[in-house]
Design an enzyme around this catalytic site. Structure first.
Site: not given
Ligand code: SAM
Length: 210
Positions: A52
């Site tokens: 993000s």
């Molecule tokens: N905060 C992270 C960073 O600093 O890089 C970025 C996160 S990214 C916007 C969202 C993440 O949520 C993705 O890597 C995705 O694979 C993960 N995600 C989606 N659904 C999920 C779930 N049910 N449980 C765990 N992770 C999940």
């Protein structure tokens, strides 16, 4: 980045700003995109996922009001950048990532950077932290952050939130959401809306279908 994107938009907590000064964002961004690591926007981290915009990360962490003694749960480890920031602010971070390669890369990098207060799990974070470990069976958290867009507030996460705890998450449609801060006070839930945002979908039992 800290002065012109975060401070200028009203984030003033010095402990939080210091964490942003300390954690080097470019280390978490793969390939050529790392030259844009300190730009004012989101970037790709592989597997169709994103890291993000720095200000949004700062706003979410600010709303979580993390104290040094706090135990924090993060859903969506992604690159591990936000995990490192939380590790600077809290006593311990538990983080769940759905995609195995991202979970593995983040775990390796965070270990290499010397963090010893982070535990990463590959799985569906919508149901909260699950463990066979007796000491973690009924674990609850002072703060929880979801870094992917939920269709509604996952009840599994509310159940793992301590009394007085804060849950921050983007909630809404698959493509546009509102940033919501949920507080658990005297067993009741209080919600506050902090405006529009756009996140990749939260996929899982209490999230969106794949
Ligand atoms: N905060 C992270 C960073 O600093 O890089 C970025 C996160 S990214 C916007 C969202 C993440 O949520 C993705 O890597 C995705 O694979 C993960 N995600 C989606 N659904 C999920 C779930 N049910 N449980 C765990 N992770 C999940």
């Amino acid at each position: 980045m800290v002065e012109y994107q975060i401070k200028v938009r009203g984030i003033t907590d010095e402990r939080l700003l210091d964490a942003f000064r300390k954690v080097e964002r470019h280390l978490f961004i793969p390939g050529n995109s790392c030259q844009f690591a300190y730009d004012d926007g989101p970037l790709g981290i592989g597997e169709g996922q994103t890291i993000s915009q720095p200000y949004i990360v700062a706003l979410m962490l600010d709303l979580m009001k993390i104290k040094p003694e706090d135990i924090v749960l993060e859903i969506g480890t992604g690159s591990g950048y936000q995990t490192a920031l939380i590790a600077e602010l809290a006593q311990r971070v538990y983080s769940i990532e759905r995609i195995l390669s991202l979970a593995k890369n983040a775990e390796q990098l965070l270990k290499k950077l010397g963090y010893s207060n982070i535990k990463i799990q590959r799985g569906d974070g919508t149901v909260g932290w699950t463990s066979e470990n007796e000491s973690e069976k009924d674990i609850t958290f002072d703060a929880i952050v979801v870094s992917a867009a939920a269709p509604s507030i996952p009840w599994g996460l509310i159940a793992q939130l301590k009394e007085g705890g804060r849950l921050v998450l983007p909630c809404g449609s698959r493509y546009v959401q509102d940033l919501i801060c949920v507080k658990k006070e005297h067993g009741k839930i209080k919600k506050e809306n902090f405006g529009g945002c756009q996140f990749v979908p939260l996929i899982g039992e209490q999230g969106w279908e794949k």
